[in-house]
Design an enzyme around this catalytic site. Sequence first.
Site, mmCIF file in Angstrom:
data_model
loop_
_atom_site.group_PDB
_atom_site.id
_atom_site.type_symbol
_atom_site.label_atom_id
_atom_site.label_comp_id
_atom_site.label_asym_id
_atom_site.label_seq_id
_atom_site.Cartn_x
_atom_site.Cartn_y
_atom_site.Cartn_z
ATOM 1 N N ASP A 11 -11.068 3.397 4.125
ATOM 2 C CA ASP A 11 -11.440 1.976 4.076
ATOM 3 C C ASP A 11 -12.962 1.816 4.046
ATOM 4 O OD1 ASP A 11 -9.706 -0.112 3.788
ATOM 5 O OD2 ASP A 11 -9.128 -0.210 5.904
ATOM 6 N N GLN A 59 -4.699 -1.300 9.635
ATOM 7 C CA GLN A 59 -4.703 -2.647 9.056
ATOM 8 C C GLN A 59 -5.341 -3.649 10.022
ATOM 9 O OE1 GLN A 59 -3.433 -3.416 5.852
ATOM 10 N NE2 GLN A 59 -4.385 -5.398 6.246
ATOM 11 N N LYS A 77 0.841 -1.200 0.000
ATOM 12 C CA LYS A 77 0.000 0.000 0.000
ATOM 13 C C LYS A 77 0.877 1.251 0.000
ATOM 14 C CE LYS A 77 -3.920 -2.264 2.162
ATOM 15 N NZ LYS A 77 -4.538 -2.751 3.395
#
Length: 290
Positions: free
Chosen positions: A121, A98, A54
């Site tokens: 997200d 994460q 990422k």
Amino acid sequence: MSAEIIDGKAFAAGLRARVGEQAARFNAASGRQAGLAVVLVGADAASSVYVKSKGKATVAAGMASFEHRLPADTSQDDLVALVDRLNADAAVDGILVQLPLPSHIDERVIITRIDPDKDVDGFHPVNAGRLATGLHGFVPCTPLGCLMLLKHVRGDMSGLDAVVIGRSNIVGKPMAQLLIAQSCTVTVAHSRTRDLPDVVRRADIVVAAVGRAGFVKPDWIKPGATLIDVGINRTDAGLVGDIDPVCAEVAGAMTPVPGGVGPMTIACLLRNTIVSACRREGVPLDEAAI
Ligand code: NDP
């Protein structure tokens, strides 16, 4: 018949290029780079690889990557404090923590702490609510990537029967919302669904997000259906999806694993980040075109 194999890798490369162009316009208009903060707690091998890729993709798109790697014994309070700092940091347009987090940290506390307008997200309940009610928010990256591939292959999906297998907050539920918004007739199947093969046989569109290698079988597939395989299963034979590849003999189009949905997820994360940056700074952006 043999299905068209949907090249998610190529589609994702195109999306990343469009994000890069918009990132350059954003820099010129705002005098700064769009910024994505990624937080990793602990040293889980798969998560560590995801975070690294990422970060690399963010920099490659011309945006700033802020990586925060914290030890596995980081307390929930310390993680909350970091999220608060990132919420307040004007250089940060997107925040991603994460998952999964170590078991002593309550994921819901962390997800709901992130500023919904930096929640690239799309996991914050405010963004889930915005998606469900047709408001502008952030859509979780994996289902957003699936939708883009579906639009590319099917164009107008109005009136089509869609079956989503899986009802997680990350994939299944938001995918179902996106398909409802496309005027599909949507069925969400899960582990308690009765006679799943028969349910799937009705579908013009099948999205499989189960987490079981080769779970969806060729005799479940309506001829010509479009199949989107979200599954990532590590087996002795390598990475495989939730859909038996032999389904390609019946389907009209199908994503491969790897090289289908996977590359779209990171590309959509970059997309959400530049969208966030433009919204926050008032820089014009045609969100539907990116
Ligand atoms: P979850 O484990 O959270 O959800 C799996 C879903 O599958 C559940 O709703 C479960 O039902 C359902 N399910 C399990 N067994 C059956 C069964 N026998 N019949 C019907 N439904 C069943 O997984 P995620 O949604 O997080 O992920 C799904 C897959 O997608 C995984 O392989 C994951 O690795 C992959 N993934 C890939 C991404 C990418 O970038 N390509 C990103 C995110 C995930 P129930 O709710 O009843 O338990």
